[in-house]
Design a protein around this motif. Sequence first.
Motif, PDB file in Angstrom:
ATOM      1  N   SER A  80      22.270  27.839  35.484  1.00 15.91           N
ATOM      2  CA  SER A  80      22.755  28.643  34.354  1.00 15.91           C
ATOM      3  C   SER A  80      22.078  30.004  34.292  1.00 15.91           C
ATOM      4  CB  SER A  80      22.537  27.883  33.035  1.00 15.91           C
ATOM      5  OG  SER A  80      21.182  27.513  32.891  1.00 15.91           O
ATOM      6  N   PHE A  81      21.020  30.177  35.109  1.00 10.84           N
ATOM      7  CA  PHE A  81      20.333  31.463  35.184  1.00 10.84           C
ATOM      8  C   PHE A  81      20.167  31.867  36.641  1.00 10.84           C
ATOM      9  CE2 PHE A  81      19.152  30.005  31.003  1.00 10.84           C
ATOM     10  CZ  PHE A  81      19.110  31.171  30.246  1.00 10.84           C
ATOM     11  N   THR A  82      20.115  33.168  36.880  1.00 10.77           N
ATOM     12  CA  THR A  82      19.868  33.690  38.226  1.00 10.77           C
ATOM     13  C   THR A  82      18.747  34.717  38.168  1.00 10.77           C
ATOM     14  OG1 THR A  82      21.516  35.449  37.969  1.00 10.77           O
ATOM     15  CG2 THR A  82      22.266  33.368  38.927  1.00 10.77           C
ATOM     16  N   SER A  83      18.140  34.957  39.306  1.00  9.64           N
ATOM     17  CA  SER A  83      17.091  35.983  39.414  1.00  9.64           C
ATOM     18  C   SER A  83      17.682  37.267  39.977  1.00  9.64           C
ATOM     19  CB  SER A  83      15.961  35.499  40.332  1.00  9.64           C
ATOM     20  OG  SER A  83      15.364  34.338  39.820  1.00  9.64           O
ATOM     21  N   GLY A  84      17.201  38.390  39.475  1.00 13.12           N
ATOM     22  CA  GLY A  84      17.655  39.671  39.989  1.00 13.12           C
ATOM     23  C   GLY A  84      17.204  39.882  41.428  1.00 13.12           C
ATOM     24  N   ARG A  85      18.031  40.538  42.222  1.00 12.30           N
ATOM     25  CA  ARG A  85      17.715  40.813  43.623  1.00 12.30           C
ATOM     26  C   ARG A  85      16.853  42.066  43.706  1.00 12.30           C
ATOM     27  NH1 ARG A  85      23.873  40.836  45.481  1.00 12.30           N
ATOM     28  NH2 ARG A  85      23.886  42.054  43.554  1.00 12.30           N
ATOM     29  N   TRP A  86      15.531  41.849  43.745  1.00  6.89           N
ATOM     30  CA  TRP A  86      14.595  42.975  43.700  1.00  6.89           C
ATOM     31  C   TRP A  86      14.781  43.916  44.878  1.00  6.89           C
ATOM     32  CZ3 TRP A  86      11.572  43.268  47.990  1.00  6.89           C
ATOM     33  CH2 TRP A  86      11.399  42.104  48.738  1.00  6.89           C
ATOM     34  N   TRP A  87      15.249  43.376  46.032  1.00 10.76           N
ATOM     35  CA  TRP A  87      15.412  44.226  47.215  1.00 10.76           C
ATOM     36  C   TRP A  87      16.586  45.196  47.082  1.00 10.76           C
ATOM     37  CZ3 TRP A  87      16.239  39.041  46.841  1.00 10.76           C
ATOM     38  CH2 TRP A  87      17.524  38.568  47.011  1.00 10.76           C
ATOM     39  N   LEU A  88      17.410  44.964  46.037  1.00 11.10           N
ATOM     40  CA  LEU A  88      18.499  45.894  45.746  1.00 11.10           C
ATOM     41  C   LEU A  88      18.185  46.737  44.520  1.00 11.10           C
ATOM     42  CD1 LEU A  88      21.633  43.622  46.361  1.00 11.10           C
ATOM     43  CD2 LEU A  88      20.628  45.318  47.897  1.00 11.10           C
ATOM     44  N   GLY A  89      16.922  46.675  44.096  1.00  6.40           N
ATOM     45  CA  GLY A  89      16.514  47.474  42.953  1.00  6.40           C
ATOM     46  C   GLY A  89      16.819  46.839  41.608  1.00  6.40           C
ATOM     47  N   GLU A  90      17.241  45.555  41.586  1.00  2.91           N
ATOM     48  CA  GLU A  90      17.549  44.877  40.332  1.00  2.91           C
ATOM     49  C   GLU A  90      16.281  44.325  39.690  1.00  2.91           C
ATOM     50  OE1 GLU A  90      21.951  43.247  41.841  1.00  2.91           O
ATOM     51  OE2 GLU A  90      20.380  41.843  41.243  1.00  2.91           O
ATOM     52  N   ASP A  91      16.346  44.109  38.390  1.00  2.00           N
ATOM     53  CA  ASP A  91      15.239  43.481  37.675  1.00  2.00           C
ATOM     54  C   ASP A  91      15.063  42.056  38.215  1.00  2.00           C
ATOM     55  OD1 ASP A  91      13.423  42.370  35.942  1.00  2.00           O
ATOM     56  OD2 ASP A  91      14.590  42.735  34.119  1.00  2.00           O
ATOM     57  N   PRO A  92      13.887  41.702  38.748  1.00  2.00           N
ATOM     58  CA  PRO A  92      13.696  40.372  39.342  1.00  2.00           C
ATOM     59  C   PRO A  92      13.631  39.231  38.324  1.00  2.00           C
ATOM     60  CG  PRO A  92      11.629  41.581  39.324  1.00  2.00           C
ATOM     61  CD  PRO A  92      12.687  42.542  38.866  1.00  2.00           C
ATOM     62  N   GLY A  93      13.627  39.543  37.052  1.00  9.80           N
ATOM     63  CA  GLY A  93      13.549  38.506  36.025  1.00  9.80           C
ATOM     64  C   GLY A  93      14.817  37.675  35.927  1.00  9.80           C
ATOM     65  N   LEU A  94      14.716  36.560  35.186  1.00  8.20           N
ATOM     66  CA  LEU A  94      15.859  35.680  35.004  1.00  8.20           C
ATOM     67  C   LEU A  94      16.902  36.305  34.081  1.00  8.20           C
ATOM     68  CD1 LEU A  94      14.186  32.168  34.553  1.00  8.20           C
ATOM     69  CD2 LEU A  94      15.460  32.988  36.533  1.00  8.20           C
TER      70      LEU A  94
END
Length: 437
Positions: A186-200
């Motif tokens: 029900s939750f995903t992690s941000g793709r930090w390697w694409l500059g997204e917030d790595p949080g849930l």
Amino acid sequence: MKNLKLSFLLIIMLCVSMVMAQQTPAAKQTKDFAIVGATAHIGNGNVIEKSIIIVKDGKLHTVADMTVANIDLAGMHVINANGKHVYPGFIIPNSTLGLVEVSAVKASKDDEEMGLMNPHIRSLIAYNAESKIVESMRPNGVLLGQITPRGSRISGTSSVVQFDAWNWEDAAVKTDDGIHMNWPSSFTSGRWWLGEDPGLKPNKKYGEQVTEIANYFKESKAYNQGNKPEINLPFEAIQGIFDGSKTLYINVNDEKGITDAIHFSKENGVKKMVIVGGSDAYKIPGLLKQHNIAVLLRRVHATPNSDDDDYDLPFKTAKLLVDNGVLVALQVASGGRMERMNSRNLPFYAGTTVAHGLTKAQALQLITLNSAKILGIDAKYGSLEPGKSATLFISEGDALDMRTNIIEHAFIDGREISLETHQTKLWKRYSEKYKNQ
């Protein structure tokens, strides 16, 4: 030319000998034997301080208190186990033992198939009975396992095996016992390697993914209730979870996912369902008990999933569930590559739960009778009771303590198996090298 053929044959034999790791499987029991004087840990919560155990034709004939039983041992082979301990063989559920030998060698990996819905993929036929890793389980008392595929939304079908066999046919204890599903998160992690917030963050496709599973189940039901003009192997395989011949094992950890998975199973007519992982299962014990849902808990030696969780939550989750009447067993898988190698530590994970609230008898049940009940093999395995398989071992001390888990004898179906492994050979080899230095 003759010498060339001979050399080629020798090379083949050498290669085969390097691959063949498992000790020769033990022959069928031919003589009755008795284990006398040991503390017998039955596996159902009971303990007999001074026991006598008689094994005939691969089964437990007698399990009694020797201080009150009057039994004639004439003609039997007697094992004097005074001061030692006897346990039922430990069971490792949800395991890829025998499906992967070396993670870095692609040719030795056979635990995952392509495609999204693979209920028809049978792990049993890929099981390598001669795996060096499987062999290394036995010196710690792990004698049976549920061999389980990985990956995809529906990974495939598992089977239960014993760990002393010539091939997968000999190893099979319960064939095609269950189908394994990975529930959407029900939750995903941000793709930090694409500059997204790595949080849930909420999984926007969660509803769509659950609907996809529901539609697949509906199509399967319609197929199995129809005329079947063409054979559909995936739909044929999934029929077992509707008629009760197979258990649906759902890998899910978060509270919402567990709740949704339970309701989904009930709404779609799944007869038997088990939660695998279940990190947040302790939050909803009432729901689990209401629907008679068992839990195969994630690896005990792990860190909490959330920063807000108690630091020791993975250690005490078993007690939280057991205290609320939920049927619980331990597994080792946690998504890491060390899953197979860590499987030999199964008894020590159970021992950790003792340090966090469970009694030793309760902890033992997590890897014996509870596992057998969940896997549907408790009529034959999981406890030391007359009529059951003589799958057991004798330890010098407490088998849940790595310091005293020193196994002298182990038996599967009454056959005394070898405790020699690649690792024990190396230990002996280098012990000899350095003992006089």
